[in-house]
Design a protein around this motif. Sequence first.
Motif, mmCIF file in Angstrom:
data_model
loop_
_atom_site.group_PDB
_atom_site.id
_atom_site.type_symbol
_atom_site.label_atom_id
_atom_site.label_comp_id
_atom_site.label_asym_id
_atom_site.label_seq_id
_atom_site.Cartn_x
_atom_site.Cartn_y
_atom_site.Cartn_z
ATOM 1 N N LEU A 244 25.953 47.205 28.840
ATOM 2 C CA LEU A 244 25.451 47.718 30.108
ATOM 3 C C LEU A 244 26.620 48.176 30.972
ATOM 4 N N GLN A 245 26.421 49.258 31.698
ATOM 5 C CA GLN A 245 27.349 49.664 32.743
ATOM 6 C C GLN A 245 26.678 49.390 34.088
ATOM 7 N N VAL A 246 27.350 48.598 34.910
ATOM 8 C CA VAL A 246 26.782 48.138 36.171
ATOM 9 C C VAL A 246 27.716 48.507 37.311
ATOM 10 N N ARG A 247 27.181 49.151 38.346
ATOM 11 C CA ARG A 247 27.974 49.427 39.551
ATOM 12 C C ARG A 247 27.621 48.383 40.605
ATOM 13 N N LEU A 248 28.665 47.736 41.147
ATOM 14 C CA LEU A 248 28.481 46.636 42.098
ATOM 15 C C LEU A 248 29.341 46.855 43.338
ATOM 16 N N PRO A 249 28.854 46.413 44.508
ATOM 17 C CA PRO A 249 29.736 46.398 45.683
ATOM 18 C C PRO A 249 30.943 45.504 45.418
ATOM 19 N N LEU A 250 32.103 45.941 45.864
ATOM 20 C CA LEU A 250 33.320 45.168 45.626
ATOM 21 C C LEU A 250 33.188 43.752 46.173
ATOM 22 N N ALA A 251 32.508 43.597 47.308
ATOM 23 C CA ALA A 251 32.363 42.275 47.922
ATOM 24 C C ALA A 251 31.540 41.322 47.054
ATOM 25 N N GLN A 252 30.733 41.858 46.144
ATOM 26 C CA GLN A 252 29.886 41.024 45.281
ATOM 27 C C GLN A 252 30.522 40.747 43.923
#
Length: 212
Positions: free
Chosen positions: A180-188
Motif C-alpha cells: 500500500l502507498q499511504v499519504r499521511l500528515p507529518l504530525a501523524q
Amino acid sequence: MPDRDTTSPPTNLVPAAPARAEIRVVNSRFIASIAPAASVDAARAFIAAVRAEMPDASHHVHAYLIGHGATTTLGASDDGEPPGTAGRPTLAVLRGSGLGDTALVVTRYFGGTLLGTGGLVRAYGDAAKAVLAIVPRAEKIERRVLELVVEYGAYEPVRRLAAAHAGSILAEQFAADVTLQVRLPLAQLAAFTRQLEELTAGRARVAELPDT
C-alpha cells in the motif's frame, strides 16, 4: 533566475483554489489570476497556462512566492511594461498577503491610454489586491508518503489505522503480500508507524517515498 529571500515572516497559508478578478483603469482591463504553486515549475506552468488562455493580451505580468517560513523563492516579471512598474508592485502585494506557494498573473489588455509610471504601479498593485481579496485560503499541511508491505491478514486493519490518522490510500498491489502507498500528515507519522508496528507485530515493511 529566482532569488532567495530570508526576511519574509513565517506563514503556512496557501490558496485553497484558483481565483480570478478583473479591474478597469481608464480604458485598460487588468485581469488577475492566482493559483497554488508548490514549486517554481508549477508556478511557471500556471503562468504559461494563463498566457495560452489569453494570447491576445498586451502583457502577462507575473509574480510568485514559493515556500513558507524563513526561506522562500521569489520571482517576478514586468513582461514588457516599463521596468519596476508591474512585476515589482505585484510581488510586493503578494508578499504582504500572508500566502506562500502562490503564483499570480496580472493580464493587461491595453485600452489605448497611457497610464504613466505611477498609474501602472497602482493598477497592477490594485489588480493583485483584488484577486487576493477573494481567493480562498487554507492551511498548508505537510505530508509524507509511505510504502507499506503487510500480510493479507493485516490489510483491513492497516486501512482502518491509516484512516484514523487522516491518511489516504494512493495505491494498492496484491501479490504474495499487500503493498500500500499511504499519504499521511507529518504530525501523524510517528504515531501511525508506532501503531503499525504493534498491529503487525513488527512484520510490516515500511519505506518513505517522494510525495509527488
